[in-house]
Design a protein around this motif. Structure first.
Motif, PDB file in Angstrom:
ATOM      1  N   GLY A  89       0.786  -1.214   0.000  1.00  0.00           N
ATOM      2  CA  GLY A  89       0.000   0.000   0.000  1.00  0.00           C
ATOM      3  C   GLY A  89       0.825   1.274   0.000  1.00  0.00           C
ATOM      4  N   LYS A  90       0.137   2.380   0.261  1.00  0.00           N
ATOM      5  CA  LYS A  90       0.763   3.702   0.258  1.00  0.00           C
ATOM      6  C   LYS A  90       0.136   4.535   1.362  1.00  0.00           C
ATOM      7  N   ILE A  91       0.867   5.580   1.769  1.00  0.00           N
ATOM      8  CA  ILE A  91       0.360   6.544   2.735  1.00  0.00           C
ATOM      9  C   ILE A  91       0.538   7.929   2.128  1.00  0.00           C
ATOM     10  N   PHE A  92      -0.518   8.737   2.192  1.00  0.00           N
ATOM     11  CA  PHE A  92      -0.485  10.108   1.701  1.00  0.00           C
ATOM     12  C   PHE A  92      -0.752  11.034   2.879  1.00  0.00           C
ATOM     13  N   VAL A  93      -0.005  12.140   2.946  1.00  0.00           N
ATOM     14  CA  VAL A  93      -0.168  13.100   4.035  1.00  0.00           C
ATOM     15  C   VAL A  93      -0.423  14.470   3.429  1.00  0.00           C
ATOM     16  N   ARG A  94      -1.499  15.119   3.911  1.00  0.00           N
ATOM     17  CA  ARG A  94      -1.869  16.443   3.413  1.00  0.00           C
ATOM     18  C   ARG A  94      -2.126  17.373   4.597  1.00  0.00           C
ATOM     19  N   PRO A  95      -1.843  18.660   4.419  1.00  0.00           N
ATOM     20  CA  PRO A  95      -2.175  19.612   5.490  1.00  0.00           C
ATOM     21  C   PRO A  95      -3.691  19.831   5.567  1.00  0.00           C
ATOM     22  N   VAL A  96      -4.180  20.094   6.765  1.00  0.00           N
ATOM     23  CA  VAL A  96      -5.594  20.381   6.997  1.00  0.00           C
ATOM     24  C   VAL A  96      -5.693  21.783   7.585  1.00  0.00           C
ATOM     25  N   GLU A  97      -6.449  22.632   6.939  1.00  0.00           N
ATOM     26  CA  GLU A  97      -6.587  24.012   7.395  1.00  0.00           C
ATOM     27  C   GLU A  97      -7.507  24.143   8.593  1.00  0.00           C
ATOM     28  N   GLN A  98      -8.605  23.416   8.597  1.00  0.00           N
ATOM     29  CA  GLN A  98      -9.587  23.598   9.656  1.00  0.00           C
ATOM     30  C   GLN A  98     -10.380  22.323   9.863  1.00  0.00           C
ATOM     31  N   VAL A  99     -10.746  22.059  11.125  1.00  0.00           N
ATOM     32  CA  VAL A  99     -11.637  20.955  11.480  1.00  0.00           C
ATOM     33  C   VAL A  99     -12.727  21.545  12.355  1.00  0.00           C
ATOM     34  N   ILE A 100     -13.973  21.186  12.063  1.00  0.00           N
ATOM     35  CA  ILE A 100     -15.104  21.693  12.838  1.00  0.00           C
ATOM     36  C   ILE A 100     -15.992  20.515  13.223  1.00  0.00           C
ATOM     37  N   ARG A 101     -16.254  20.387  14.514  1.00  0.00           N
ATOM     38  CA  ARG A 101     -17.181  19.358  14.987  1.00  0.00           C
ATOM     39  C   ARG A 101     -18.589  19.918  14.819  1.00  0.00           C
ATOM     40  N   ILE A 102     -19.385  19.267  13.995  1.00  0.00           N
ATOM     41  CA  ILE A 102     -20.716  19.776  13.668  1.00  0.00           C
ATOM     42  C   ILE A 102     -21.612  19.859  14.905  1.00  0.00           C
ATOM     43  N   ARG A 103     -21.593  18.854  15.749  1.00  0.00           N
ATOM     44  CA  ARG A 103     -22.492  18.807  16.906  1.00  0.00           C
ATOM     45  C   ARG A 103     -22.282  19.972  17.860  1.00  0.00           C
ATOM     46  N   THR A 104     -21.012  20.314  18.147  1.00  0.00           N
ATOM     47  CA  THR A 104     -20.717  21.330  19.180  1.00  0.00           C
ATOM     48  C   THR A 104     -20.221  22.649  18.631  1.00  0.00           C
ATOM     49  N   GLY A 105     -19.751  22.638  17.373  1.00  0.00           N
ATOM     50  CA  GLY A 105     -19.175  23.842  16.800  1.00  0.00           C
ATOM     51  C   GLY A 105     -17.716  24.044  17.172  1.00  0.00           C
ATOM     52  N   GLU A 106     -17.130  23.087  17.907  1.00  0.00           N
ATOM     53  CA  GLU A 106     -15.716  23.196  18.274  1.00  0.00           C
ATOM     54  C   GLU A 106     -14.872  23.217  17.015  1.00  0.00           C
ATOM     55  N   CYS A 107     -13.757  23.976  17.074  1.00  0.00           N
ATOM     56  CA  CYS A 107     -12.876  24.110  15.931  1.00  0.00           C
ATOM     57  C   CYS A 107     -11.450  23.703  16.287  1.00  0.00           C
TER      58      CYS A 107
END
Length: 112
Positions: A89-107
């Motif tokens: 297999g392979k592994i790919f790594v990408r940067p993530v700008e933002q994560v938001i939890r829909i239920r609570t709005g946490e970022c």
């Protein structure tokens, strides 16, 4: 934060999941996929007829981790998914700008 996508052999899923649990990785998406790389396809027989299987079954894992945990997660996946044979297999790594939890709005990190 980083998004890690790993394509592994299906029978290695439990081992990889256990390795990630040891690192306290709780969020993971698993998708059954088909594809090929250097492994290519193979020939099979069905009811006396030979046919070519172009796309091989694989498992795709997607997870988002903090940048600090990224290398440890990659090493754990490699250690657990490794067979030494073609098609590991392979592994790919990408940067993530933002994560938001829909239920609570946490970022950000709190949303992981």
């Amino acid at each position: 934060m980083k998004q890690i996508t790993a394509i592994i052999k299906p029978f290695k899923l439990d081992e990889v999941r256990e390795a990630l649990n040891e690192l306290d990785i709780s969020g993971l998406t698993v998708t059954e996929v088909k594809g090929f790389g250097r492994q290519k396809g193979h020939t099979e027989m069905y009811r006396g007829s030979e046919y070519i299987v172009d796309f091989l079954p694989k498992i795709q894992l997607d997870l988002v981790v903090t940048a600090e945990h990224c290398e440890a997660v990659i090493e754990a996946i490699i250690r657990a998914a490794h067979t030494g044979k073609i098609g590991d297999g392979k592994i790919f790594v990408r940067p993530v700008e933002q994560v938001i939890r829909i239920r609570t709005g946490e970022c950000g990190h709190a949303a992981l």
